[in-house]
Design a protein around this motif. Structure first.
Motif, PDB file in Angstrom:
ATOM      1  N   PHE A 107       0.865  -1.179   0.000  1.00  0.00           N
ATOM      2  CA  PHE A 107       0.000   0.000   0.000  1.00  0.00           C
ATOM      3  C   PHE A 107       0.905   1.234   0.000  1.00  0.00           C
ATOM      4  CE2 PHE A 107      -2.685   3.239   2.026  1.00  0.00           C
ATOM      5  CZ  PHE A 107      -3.805   3.156   1.213  1.00  0.00           C
ATOM      6  N   HIS A 108       1.129   1.796  -1.186  1.00  0.00           N
ATOM      7  CA  HIS A 108       2.038   2.946  -1.330  1.00  0.00           C
ATOM      8  C   HIS A 108       3.424   2.646  -0.751  1.00  0.00           C
ATOM      9  CE1 HIS A 108      -0.366   6.124  -3.078  1.00  0.00           C
ATOM     10  NE2 HIS A 108      -1.354   5.885  -2.243  1.00  0.00           N
ATOM     11  N   GLY A 109       3.867   1.398  -0.823  1.00  0.00           N
ATOM     12  CA  GLY A 109       5.158   1.059  -0.199  1.00  0.00           C
ATOM     13  C   GLY A 109       6.294   1.004  -1.208  1.00  0.00           C
ATOM     14  N   MET A 176      -3.274  10.579   1.308  1.00  0.00           N
ATOM     15  CA  MET A 176      -1.941  10.209   1.800  1.00  0.00           C
ATOM     16  C   MET A 176      -0.934  11.295   1.403  1.00  0.00           C
ATOM     17  SD  MET A 176      -2.719   7.063   2.806  1.00  0.00           S
ATOM     18  CE  MET A 176      -1.120   6.374   3.166  1.00  0.00           C
ATOM     19  N   LYS A 177       0.272  11.202   1.978  1.00  0.00           N
ATOM     20  CA  LYS A 177       1.421  12.043   1.587  1.00  0.00           C
ATOM     21  C   LYS A 177       1.055  13.535   1.620  1.00  0.00           C
ATOM     22  CE  LYS A 177       3.098   8.360  -1.441  1.00  0.00           C
ATOM     23  NZ  LYS A 177       3.701   7.962  -2.681  1.00  0.00           N
ATOM     24  N   VAL A 178       0.423  13.979   2.703  1.00  0.00           N
ATOM     25  CA  VAL A 178      -0.153  15.325   2.732  1.00  0.00           C
ATOM     26  C   VAL A 178       0.940  16.402   2.782  1.00  0.00           C
ATOM     27  CG1 VAL A 178      -1.708  16.871   3.963  1.00  0.00           C
ATOM     28  CG2 VAL A 178      -2.271  14.434   3.765  1.00  0.00           C
ATOM     29  N   GLY A 205       0.702   6.799  16.307  1.00  0.00           N
ATOM     30  CA  GLY A 205       1.467   5.761  17.001  1.00  0.00           C
ATOM     31  C   GLY A 205       2.829   6.213  17.485  1.00  0.00           C
ATOM     32  N   HIS A 206       3.191   7.459  17.225  1.00  0.00           N
ATOM     33  CA  HIS A 206       4.473   7.993  17.689  1.00  0.00           C
ATOM     34  C   HIS A 206       4.210   8.954  18.856  1.00  0.00           C
ATOM     35  CE1 HIS A 206       6.857   6.439  14.258  1.00  0.00           C
ATOM     36  NE2 HIS A 206       5.690   6.468  13.673  1.00  0.00           N
ATOM     37  N   ALA A 207       5.280   9.288  19.577  1.00  0.00           N
ATOM     38  CA  ALA A 207       5.113  10.126  20.769  1.00  0.00           C
ATOM     39  C   ALA A 207       4.507  11.487  20.421  1.00  0.00           C
ATOM     40  CB  ALA A 207       6.473  10.307  21.441  1.00  0.00           C
TER      41      ALA A 207
END
Ligand SMILES: C[S@@+](CC[C@H](N)C(=O)[O-])C[C@H]1O[C@@H](n2cnc3c(N)ncnc32)[C@H](O)[C@@H]1O
Length: 235
Positions: A107-109, A176-178, A205-207
């Motif tokens: 997925f967009h990888g 995506m990719k905003v 999911g990050h701090a």
């Protein structure tokens, strides 16, 4: 001819950031692979590696792949050819290679471009990952799409007219990719009648995760980072 059978190329989705979103299959493949390859910036930073590094061992070979974060990078970029050549050497020597991919590999990888180059020559195995889209929706939380609704998934890097045409038929949208394209995203969602309930989710999911209504994000003086998804739904 090599005496050993070639190794297997693994594409391993490692989720969007929180290591708790790694699958059991991803952990098993990572544990078995002698070579772990990861997309990295030219400075060596890698979001995918940061997600899994606590699960890796010292005897595993780490191979940085300078693939990401170049706005000029295209599918025929020589960086992918160079990465494929490095991985092919390990595979030819009989070593399995796990390419870790942030979110889902297909997925967009970046893994897609390695699959195109190496898939015809080697055995391939893909472990799906939790995509940032699913994690962003869960973080809000809100439905992505429901019932008979039609969903459009677009990169914010697309041409504005093409985005408007695709969104005109959609009941819900994932952008995506905003990053630096936020103002364009705001315009096309507004034009399609999808802006009112749109939400901007950064680094889920990050701090430093941030969740904001699109209108608030549009007012930010510094804009939003590349690792941002906008979720929009007409309902
Ligand atoms: C090259 S795509 C990779 C997508 C990835 N394969 C996936 O399944 O999520 C990069 C885009 O994914 C989104 N993204 C990836 N990780 C994210 C995160 N932790 N928080 C928000 N958006 C993220 C952003 O829109 C970013 O520009």
């Amino acid at each position: 001819m090599s005496a050993v059978p070639p190794g297997t190329l693994h594409g391993v989705g490692v989720g969007p950031g929180d290591p708790e979103l790694l699958t059991l299959r991803a952990l098993r493949i990572l544990d078995d692979a002698p070579v772990i390859a990861y997309p990295a910036t030219t400075r060596g930073d890698s979001m995918a590696l940061a997600i899994v590094d606590r699960f890796l061992r010292e005897d595993q070979v780490l191979v940085p792949l300078p693939l990401m974060f170049s706005p000029a990078q295209t599918p025929d970029d020589p960086a992918y050819d160079r990465a494929a050549t490095v991985l092919a050497a390990h595979l030819d020597d009989g070593r399995d290679v796990a390419v870790i991919c942030q979110g889902d590999p297909l997925f967009h990888g970046s893994f897609i471009y390695l699959l195109e180059r190496l898939g015809p020559r080697y055995a391939v195995d893909v472990t799906p990952g939790v995509s940032s889209v699913m994690a962003c929706a869960a973080a809000v939380p809100r439905p992505i799409v429901h019932g008979a609704e039609g969903l459009a998934v677009l990169p914010a890097t697309a041409d504005e007219d093409r985005m408007a045409a695709l969104l005109s038929q959609a009941d819900a949208a994932v952008i995506m990719k905003v990053g630096r394209h936020l103002a364009k995203v705001g315009r096309v969602l507004d034009g399609a009648g999808l802006a009112r309930h749109a939400v901007c989710i950064t680094r889920v999911g990050h701090a430093d995760e941030a969740i904001r209504p699109l209108r608030e994000a549009l007012a930010l003086a510094d804009g939003v980072p590349y690792f941002t998804v906008v979720l929009a739904r007409r309902a």
